[in-house]
Scaffold this motif. Structure first.
Motif, PDB file in Angstrom:
ATOM      1  N   LEU A 103      46.814 -10.809   5.457  1.00  0.00           N
ATOM      2  CA  LEU A 103      46.815 -10.341   4.423  1.00  0.00           C
ATOM      3  C   LEU A 103      47.645 -11.310   3.236  1.00  0.00           C
ATOM      4  O   LEU A 103      47.278 -11.584   2.157  1.00  0.00           O
ATOM      5  CB  LEU A 103      47.420  -8.732   4.311  1.00  0.00           C
ATOM      6  N   ILE A 104      48.774 -11.617   3.760  1.00  0.00           N
ATOM      7  CA  ILE A 104      49.792 -12.580   3.015  1.00  0.00           C
ATOM      8  C   ILE A 104      49.131 -13.948   2.650  1.00  0.00           C
ATOM      9  O   ILE A 104      49.068 -14.362   1.731  1.00  0.00           O
ATOM     10  CB  ILE A 104      51.041 -12.645   4.094  1.00  0.00           C
ATOM     11  N   SER A 105      48.311 -14.600   3.828  1.00  0.00           N
ATOM     12  CA  SER A 105      47.907 -15.833   3.318  1.00  0.00           C
ATOM     13  C   SER A 105      46.622 -15.706   2.613  1.00  0.00           C
ATOM     14  O   SER A 105      46.380 -16.482   1.729  1.00  0.00           O
ATOM     15  CB  SER A 105      47.414 -16.546   4.910  1.00  0.00           C
ATOM     16  N   ASN A 106      46.059 -14.388   2.685  1.00  0.00           N
ATOM     17  CA  ASN A 106      45.186 -14.196   1.363  1.00  0.00           C
ATOM     18  C   ASN A 106      45.569 -14.190   0.282  1.00  0.00           C
ATOM     19  O   ASN A 106      44.988 -14.692  -0.806  1.00  0.00           O
ATOM     20  CB  ASN A 106      44.329 -12.755   1.770  1.00  0.00           C
ATOM     21  N   LEU A 107      46.784 -13.526  -0.075  1.00  0.00           N
ATOM     22  CA  LEU A 107      47.293 -13.431  -1.522  1.00  0.00           C
ATOM     23  C   LEU A 107      47.997 -14.983  -1.677  1.00  0.00           C
ATOM     24  O   LEU A 107      47.908 -15.065  -2.870  1.00  0.00           O
ATOM     25  CB  LEU A 107      48.635 -12.333  -1.352  1.00  0.00           C
ATOM     26  N   VAL A 108      48.431 -15.600  -0.813  1.00  0.00           N
ATOM     27  CA  VAL A 108      48.974 -16.884  -1.260  1.00  0.00           C
ATOM     28  C   VAL A 108      47.665 -17.671  -1.850  1.00  0.00           C
ATOM     29  O   VAL A 108      47.879 -18.477  -2.702  1.00  0.00           O
ATOM     30  CB  VAL A 108      49.595 -17.617   0.100  1.00  0.00           C
ATOM     31  N   THR A 109      46.886 -17.784  -1.021  1.00  0.00           N
ATOM     32  CA  THR A 109      45.478 -18.405  -1.305  1.00  0.00           C
ATOM     33  C   THR A 109      44.932 -18.122  -2.754  1.00  0.00           C
ATOM     34  O   THR A 109      44.487 -19.156  -3.363  1.00  0.00           O
ATOM     35  CB  THR A 109      44.312 -18.197  -0.182  1.00  0.00           C
ATOM     36  N   ASN A 110      45.023 -17.012  -3.068  1.00  0.00           N
ATOM     37  CA  ASN A 110      44.672 -16.593  -4.310  1.00  0.00           C
ATOM     38  C   ASN A 110      45.698 -16.766  -5.436  1.00  0.00           C
ATOM     39  O   ASN A 110      45.483 -16.015  -6.512  1.00  0.00           O
ATOM     40  CB  ASN A 110      44.080 -15.285  -4.161  1.00  0.00           C
ATOM     41  N   HIS A 111      46.722 -17.293  -5.014  1.00  0.00           N
ATOM     42  CA  HIS A 111      47.805 -17.437  -6.197  1.00  0.00           C
ATOM     43  C   HIS A 111      48.341 -16.205  -6.552  1.00  0.00           C
ATOM     44  O   HIS A 111      48.830 -16.293  -7.808  1.00  0.00           O
ATOM     45  CB  HIS A 111      47.308 -18.387  -7.317  1.00  0.00           C
ATOM     46  N   ILE A 112      48.300 -15.116  -6.031  1.00  0.00           N
ATOM     47  CA  ILE A 112      48.851 -13.852  -6.462  1.00  0.00           C
ATOM     48  C   ILE A 112      50.234 -13.958  -5.834  1.00  0.00           C
ATOM     49  O   ILE A 112      51.360 -13.560  -6.753  1.00  0.00           O
ATOM     50  CB  ILE A 112      48.221 -12.726  -5.706  1.00  0.00           C
TER      51      ILE A 112
END
Lengths: 340, 267
Positions: free
Chosen positions: B256-265
């Motif tokens: 979840l976190i890596s997803n949010l970081v990848t999407n610049h959220i």
């Protein structure tokens, strides 16, 4: 007149408060819808740059009362000015920020003018109304929309028979929008002596302690908010650590503030601040309507809750069912390993 | 060195603890399923009034409420905590009042008490959260108001000094009497009941005043005296958003976190 009047609040540094600019933006749209003007009433002392601050947000006319008795804010001098101006100019609608100033001033004016006032509106619209009893039709009146009864219902309030129609709105609820940087209007300088009475001076301000900085949760792009489910003020510390790590601010639900877990300057919701961050992480927040109206426009919402049926989960993009005290440390681990 | 104090109070449904049983299947409110309580900030107001009474011996504290006859419970409660007396303003002709009509009825009742030096009330009631009735009563009595009171600094027969809680700080103000003061929840907590006051007053009759007792303009009461009308009420229906349920495991949360970081959220 079809005009909309906004009461302009002045902050400690002598500038127009954000909530007032938000109301001007909204007021401009309402005025366009009614085919009327947007007027702004400013009561203060030696204020600078009012025109540059207000015209871009759609104000046509600035009504300016400049008098030392008008700063700092005291109820009665401001009451006499605003009440007098409303009588003279007969606006259709008057809007106030739902701050400790607006919520002090507006009801006294509504009482004197015997007009309707709705507190803490979360939406304002123009529409028609038919009275169920008399069958009388009203055209283009103000719908004052707010959650009520502990947030279990949303009520649309109208004041069909009396004018002006008045409402208070919390900071952050309306969007601050520049209509046109180069827009121009007119200033009308008011003679304060014409409105102020001797007895308006009876209350003395002995001292003031204002925190000019305050907490700016409205401007944060990430908010980690805690609710009653956090359980204690100590557990809230974990939220500060997490928020700090990911570049966010800490917010709280009313239940958490009432329980003493967090100070009320971080309260999000109808009786707090409305926020629109990129990411909202709701920790142990069940999600009563009054809370949701203050955060549902967030870009992405993550809900962490032990209760799979918590209302907040219905508006979340991601739900994590579990104890916050277990989930937050795992999220912090995840973030640290991701950044390595 | 004594003054006359009135405290406004309201009995409210406890909206802080609304359970599922409080909502009917149609989405309306089942008021009878909610316990009725003394509005919390009105108790802070009572406490401040009792402190004034202690500082100015011989002063009297009278509690006024408007509501159904059962609202006498809160007058009784106030007397057990130290108020001298009180009454309920109750009449079907008051029903349906918005804040304007409510403040009118209350101001008529307070005026019937003769000269009053300080009127205290809670900042707002938890069933409406409007904070309007206090300032509106002050206007109708044509006296100054001090809202958001947090601390009683000093008081005499002539003036009162109060520390107010503002949106972004505090201020200390001084006003001459008579004055109306609304008190917020951050003010000192209310004292408990006194056992001897309870024993002494438990059979006390609480007077009920009707509209006729306060000599009002009847057009300004209740529904007909209320400029605001409820056009419609929507029960809050939640439509389930398409959401992703993330398992509470380190692996799932990592992704979840890596997803949010990848999407610049998250930066």
């Amino acid at each position: 007149m079809n005009s909309i009047l906004v009461y302009i609040e002045i902050n400690e540094s002598g500038r127009v408060a954000d909530v007032s600019l938000e109301l001007c933006s909204k007021g401009r749209r309402l005025a366009d819808r009614l085919g009327g003007e947007l007027e702004a009433i400013v009561a203060g002392s030696n204020l600078a740059d009012l025109e540059q601050q207000l015209y871009p947000y759609g104000v046509d006319t600035i009504l300016y009362a400049n008098d030392p008795r008008l700063s700092p804010y005291r109820t009665l001098p401001h009451f006499s000015i605003v009440d007098g101006i409303i009588r003279e100019r007969q606006p259709e609608v008057v809007l106030y920020g739902a701050t400790s100033v607006g919520r002090d001033l507006a009801p006294r004016i509504a009482s004197h003018l015997r007009c309707g006032l709705t507190a803490d509106c979360t939406a304002l619209e123009i529409g028609d109304h038919t009275d169920a009893k008399t069958g009388k039709d009203y055209h283009d009146i103000l719908y004052q929309i707010r959650p009520a009864f502990g947030g279990n219902i949303v009520a649309t309030i109208v004041s069909p028979e009396t004018r002006p129609q008045m409402a208070t709105v919390r900071e952050g609820v309306m969007r601050k929008e520049v209509i046109d940087e180069n827009r121009k209007g007119t200033v009308v300088n008011l003679d304060a002596n014409k409105y102020l009475r001797n007895e308006d001076d009876c209350l003395k301000v002995i001292s003031r302690q204002i925190d000019p900085q305050g907490v700016d949760i409205k401007g944060a792009s990430i908010i980690v908010a805690g609710g009653y489910g956090m359980g204690s003020r100590e557990n809230f510390e974990m939220l500060y650590k997490f928020a700090n790590m990911i570049g966010g601010e800490v917010g709280a639900s009313r239940a958490a503030v009432d329980a003493g877990f967090c100070d009320n300057d971080r309260q999000i919701g109808q009786t707090g601040v409305t926020v629109r961050p990129k990411l909202y992480i709701a920790c142990g927040i069940s999600g009563a309507v009054q809370h949701r109206v203050g955060m549902e426009q967030s870009g992405q919402i993550i809900s962490i809750n032990t209760d799979p049926d918590a209302p907040i989960n219905a508006i979340a993009d991601y739900t994590i069912i579990g104890d916050v005290c277990e989930v937050i440390p795992r999220l912090m681990n995840a973030y640290q390993s991701c950044k390595q | 060195m004594s003054i006359k104090i009135v405290v406004l109070a309201k009995q409210v449904p406890d909206t802080r603890n609304v359970g599922p049983e409080a909502m009917t299947p149609e989405g309306t409110i089942n008021r009878s399923a909610l316990p009725a309580v003394y509005n919390p900030e009105d108790l802070n107001a009572l406490e401040m009034a009792l402190r004034v009474k202690e500082l100015l011996p011989g002063s009297t504290v009278t509690v006024v409420t408007m509501g159904p006859p059962r609202a006498e419970e809160i007058i009784r409660e106030a007397i057990y905590r130290g108020a001298d007396d009180g009454f309920v303003l109750s009449d079907r002709r008051f029903a349906g009042a918005d804040t304007l009509a409510t403040s009118y009825a209350i101001s008529c009742a307070v005026k019937r008490l003769g000269h009053v030096d300080i009127v205290f009330g809670g900042r707002q009631a938890i069933d409406g959260d409007t904070a309007q009735v206090g300032p509106q009563v002050a206007e109708k009595m044509d006296i100054p108001q001090i809202t958001y009171a947090e601390e009683l600094v000093s008081v005499s027969e002539k003036e009162i000094r109060i520390k107010r809680r503002l949106s972004n700080g505090t201020e200390v103000v001084e006003a001459p009497l008579p004055v109306l003061v609304t008190v917020c929840g951050s003010a000192p907590r209310p004292r408990f009941r006194h056992a001897h006051l309870l024993l002494q007053n438990r059979h006390l009759e609480i007077p009920v005043w009707t509209a006729d007792d306060v000599n009002p303009d009847f057009d300004r009461l209740g529904l007909s005296g209320s400029p605001t009308k409820v056009k419609k009420v929507d029960s809050v229906v939640l439509t389930q958003k398409d959401n992703i349920c993330v398992e509470n495991t380190q692996e799932a949360l990592n992704s979840l976190i890596s997803n949010l970081v990848t999407n610049h959220i998250i930066g």
